[in-house]
Design an enzyme around this catalytic site. Sequence first.
Site, mmCIF file in Angstrom:
data_model
loop_
_atom_site.group_PDB
_atom_site.id
_atom_site.type_symbol
_atom_site.label_atom_id
_atom_site.label_comp_id
_atom_site.label_asym_id
_atom_site.label_seq_id
_atom_site.Cartn_x
_atom_site.Cartn_y
_atom_site.Cartn_z
ATOM 1 N N ALA A 13 -33.793 74.091 105.118
ATOM 2 C CA ALA A 13 -32.627 74.900 105.489
ATOM 3 C C ALA A 13 -32.468 75.082 106.989
ATOM 4 O O ALA A 13 -31.375 75.374 107.461
ATOM 5 C CB ALA A 13 -32.718 76.260 104.794
ATOM 6 N N ALA A 14 -33.559 74.905 107.748
ATOM 7 C CA ALA A 14 -33.455 75.056 109.210
ATOM 8 C C ALA A 14 -33.113 73.737 109.899
ATOM 9 O O ALA A 14 -33.029 73.679 111.121
ATOM 10 C CB ALA A 14 -34.766 75.602 109.771
ATOM 11 N N ASN A 106 -42.166 61.188 102.955
ATOM 12 C CA ASN A 106 -41.384 62.214 102.248
ATOM 13 C C ASN A 106 -41.708 62.355 100.767
ATOM 14 O O ASN A 106 -41.433 63.405 100.167
ATOM 15 C CB ASN A 106 -39.883 61.916 102.384
ATOM 16 C CG ASN A 106 -39.375 62.175 103.796
ATOM 17 O OD1 ASN A 106 -40.023 62.887 104.560
ATOM 18 N ND2 ASN A 106 -38.230 61.614 104.133
ATOM 19 N N GLY A 131 -32.390 64.496 100.575
ATOM 20 C CA GLY A 131 -33.460 63.975 101.448
ATOM 21 C C GLY A 131 -33.790 62.533 101.102
ATOM 22 O O GLY A 131 -33.885 62.170 99.924
ATOM 23 N N ASN A 132 -33.966 61.709 102.113
ATOM 24 C CA ASN A 132 -34.178 60.259 101.916
ATOM 25 C C ASN A 132 -35.633 59.873 101.718
ATOM 26 O O ASN A 132 -36.509 60.553 102.228
ATOM 27 C CB ASN A 132 -33.616 59.513 103.129
ATOM 28 C CG ASN A 132 -32.128 59.287 103.006
ATOM 29 O OD1 ASN A 132 -31.639 58.988 101.913
ATOM 30 N ND2 ASN A 132 -31.419 59.443 104.115
ATOM 31 N N ASP A 160 -21.636 57.996 100.692
ATOM 32 C CA ASP A 160 -21.219 56.589 100.686
ATOM 33 C C ASP A 160 -19.838 56.449 100.019
ATOM 34 O O ASP A 160 -18.979 55.706 100.485
ATOM 35 C CB ASP A 160 -22.254 55.737 99.936
ATOM 36 C CG ASP A 160 -23.670 56.043 100.400
ATOM 37 O OD1 ASP A 160 -23.982 55.731 101.548
ATOM 38 O OD2 ASP A 160 -24.441 56.650 99.629
ATOM 39 N N HIS A 188 -28.949 54.505 97.602
ATOM 40 C CA HIS A 188 -28.396 55.008 98.876
ATOM 41 C C HIS A 188 -29.168 54.317 99.994
ATOM 42 O O HIS A 188 -30.070 54.887 100.611
ATOM 43 C CB HIS A 188 -28.529 56.533 98.953
ATOM 44 C CG HIS A 188 -28.130 57.073 100.299
ATOM 45 N ND1 HIS A 188 -26.856 56.954 100.809
ATOM 46 C CD2 HIS A 188 -28.830 57.717 101.255
ATOM 47 C CE1 HIS A 188 -26.798 57.494 102.005
ATOM 48 N NE2 HIS A 188 -27.982 57.959 102.308
HETATM 49 N N1 NAI Z 1 -28.389 61.121 100.941
HETATM 50 C C1 NAI Z 1 -27.645 61.148 102.036
HETATM 51 O O1 NAI Z 1 -26.475 60.779 102.001
HETATM 52 C C2 NAI Z 1 -28.194 61.626 103.343
HETATM 53 C C3 NAI Z 1 -29.505 61.989 103.458
HETATM 54 N N2 NAI Z 1 -30.021 62.432 104.650
HETATM 55 C C4 NAI Z 1 -31.425 62.812 104.668
HETATM 56 O O2 NAI Z 1 -31.520 64.242 104.569
HETATM 57 C C5 NAI Z 1 -32.785 64.647 105.092
HETATM 58 C C6 NAI Z 1 -32.603 65.835 106.030
HETATM 59 O O3 NAI Z 1 -31.872 65.451 107.150
HETATM 60 P P1 NAI Z 1 -31.700 66.412 108.428
HETATM 61 O O4 NAI Z 1 -31.273 67.775 108.014
HETATM 62 O O5 NAI Z 1 -30.887 65.670 109.400
HETATM 63 O O6 NAI Z 1 -33.200 66.458 108.948
HETATM 64 P P2 NAI Z 1 -33.897 67.550 109.900
HETATM 65 O O7 NAI Z 1 -35.170 66.956 110.386
HETATM 66 O O8 NAI Z 1 -32.912 68.089 110.883
HETATM 67 O O9 NAI Z 1 -34.224 68.704 108.871
HETATM 68 C C7 NAI Z 1 -35.134 68.536 107.835
HETATM 69 C C8 NAI Z 1 -35.751 69.883 107.582
HETATM 70 O O10 NAI Z 1 -36.592 69.772 106.435
HETATM 71 C C9 NAI Z 1 -37.710 70.600 106.654
HETATM 72 N N3 NAI Z 1 -38.792 70.233 105.752
HETATM 73 C C10 NAI Z 1 -39.708 69.250 105.880
HETATM 74 N N4 NAI Z 1 -40.575 69.274 104.853
HETATM 75 C C11 NAI Z 1 -40.184 70.288 104.041
HETATM 76 C C12 NAI Z 1 -40.684 70.822 102.839
HETATM 77 N N5 NAI Z 1 -41.779 70.313 102.247
HETATM 78 N N6 NAI Z 1 -40.045 71.859 102.281
HETATM 79 C C13 NAI Z 1 -38.960 72.389 102.869
HETATM 80 N N7 NAI Z 1 -38.437 71.947 104.023
HETATM 81 C C14 NAI Z 1 -39.041 70.892 104.603
HETATM 82 C C15 NAI Z 1 -38.037 70.412 108.132
HETATM 83 O O11 NAI Z 1 -38.821 71.472 108.633
HETATM 84 C C16 NAI Z 1 -36.638 70.370 108.745
HETATM 85 O O12 NAI Z 1 -36.195 71.653 109.162
HETATM 86 C C17 NAI Z 1 -33.375 63.409 105.765
HETATM 87 O O13 NAI Z 1 -34.329 62.813 104.897
HETATM 88 C C18 NAI Z 1 -32.172 62.514 105.941
HETATM 89 O O14 NAI Z 1 -32.532 61.158 106.038
HETATM 90 C C19 NAI Z 1 -29.227 62.527 105.753
HETATM 91 C C20 NAI Z 1 -27.903 62.178 105.692
HETATM 92 C C21 NAI Z 1 -27.289 61.681 104.492
HETATM 93 O O1 OAA Z 2 -28.697 56.857 107.453
HETATM 94 C C1 OAA Z 2 -29.499 57.797 107.409
HETATM 95 O O2 OAA Z 2 -30.699 57.716 107.623
HETATM 96 C C2 OAA Z 2 -28.928 59.132 106.995
HETATM 97 C C3 OAA Z 2 -28.172 58.876 105.760
HETATM 98 O O3 OAA Z 2 -28.715 58.751 104.701
HETATM 99 C C4 OAA Z 2 -26.744 58.558 105.905
HETATM 100 O O4 OAA Z 2 -26.115 58.862 106.932
HETATM 101 O O5 OAA Z 2 -26.221 57.982 104.959
#
Ligand code: NAI
Ligand code: OAA
Length: 329
Positions: A13-14, A106, A131-132, A160, A188
């Site tokens: 969430a942060a 992850n 999360g990816n 997508d 994805h």
């Molecule tokens: N499926 C999709 O379309 C997309 C997926 N993503 C993915 O979403 C994820 C998050 O992206 P962002 O917010 O940009 O990353 P970020 O790094 O800004 O935030 C991730 C947060 O998750 C927290 N975290 C890590 N381990 C954790 C745990 N065990 N429990 C709870 N929180 C935990 C971290 O402390 C951090 O605050 C990444 O894996 C990213 O690749 C991003 C964009 C699109």
């Molecule tokens: O590309 C990445 O790593 C983040 C993501 O999943 C997206 O933007 O679709």
Amino acid sequence: MSTTPVKVAVTGAAGQIGYSLLFRLASGSLLGPDTPIQLQLLEITPALKALEGVVMELDDCAFPTLAGVEIGDDAEKIFDGVNLALLVGARPRGPGMERGDLLSANGAIFTAQGQALNKVAADDVRIGVTGNPANTNALIAMSNAPDIPAERFSALTRLDHNRAISQLAAKTGSAVSDIKKVTIWGNHSATQYPDIFHAEIAGKNAAETVGDQAWIENDFIPTVAKRGAAIIEARGSSSAASAASATIDAARDWLHGTPEGDWASMAVRSDGSYDVPEGLIYSFPVTTKNGDWEIVQGLEIDEFSRGKMDATAAELIEERDAVKELGLI
Ligand SMILES: NC(=O)C1=CN([C@@H]2O[C@H](COP(=O)(O)OP(=O)(O)OC[C@H]3O[C@@H](n4cnc5c(N)ncnc54)[C@H](O)[C@@H]3O)[C@@H](O)[C@H]2O)C=CC1
Ligand SMILES: O=C([O-])CC(=O)C(=O)O
């Protein structure tokens, strides 16, 4: 306004997606103006202070629909009684990485969170994984939550799907709202197959309206499939606001239903439809109603589409085998 709040958990969430997602959730984008929401926010311990700051900002918005916020680093406390869990928290990739490279970093997050959800979530829980690598993380969470029906897990391919609509609207000069029945098949990842052969623009077949197979193959498909990498290249970090928006679109359609005459793309457990190996978390065209989804059946799949659908399934099989090897499922 109804009185019982819907309990929605958000992990990570942060993080950057969280910073966009929480404010949209709290302001009613998911549940509407008449349903209060209780936010249950999970973070790792070092990020809790930053999360406190985000909660101060949520307070300062004085959202009428926000019934309460609880934060913490203990999944069993935060997931207690949740009706919807949005699993965002995971490391994002950097330049030059594929999303699958994140599996070893992850994957373990999703074993622990699957187990915690299995223990304490509400009976009607729905779980969306952002999360990816999202599909395989959803597979891990699902495999670690044997008491939660498998159809309650999905992974996000809505971003997508939205990207495909946007590219198609730009190419044809149409309104986004005129485009229906786009499909993202598979993972994805860069192997995903964005399919417009069944899509419609203002009621007419989209591929025929485009009338340019070379554009579909050499421009449209790679642009959509590699959009995440293009954003990382341009922004220096991965998509966040658009990912949050898609996370809400996906959850809203799941809970409240896809619009008449349209469908959504959702990565869900394959039941063998379209000869996709059973058990993979694979993106299909789905319609949703009252919190349940159904894979759209009977679409004609030509040789071109078949090849692309099989290639993305093969990648998901490899990812599944890798997490088996790691002992995560
Ligand atoms: N499926 C999709 O379309 C997309 C997926 N993503 C993915 O979403 C994820 C998050 O992206 P962002 O917010 O940009 O990353 P970020 O790094 O800004 O935030 C991730 C947060 O998750 C927290 N975290 C890590 N381990 C954790 C745990 N065990 N429990 C709870 N929180 C935990 C971290 O402390 C951090 O605050 C990444 O894996 C990213 O690749 C991003 C964009 C699109
Ligand atoms: O590309 C990445 O790593 C983040 C993501 O999943 C997206 O933007 O679709």
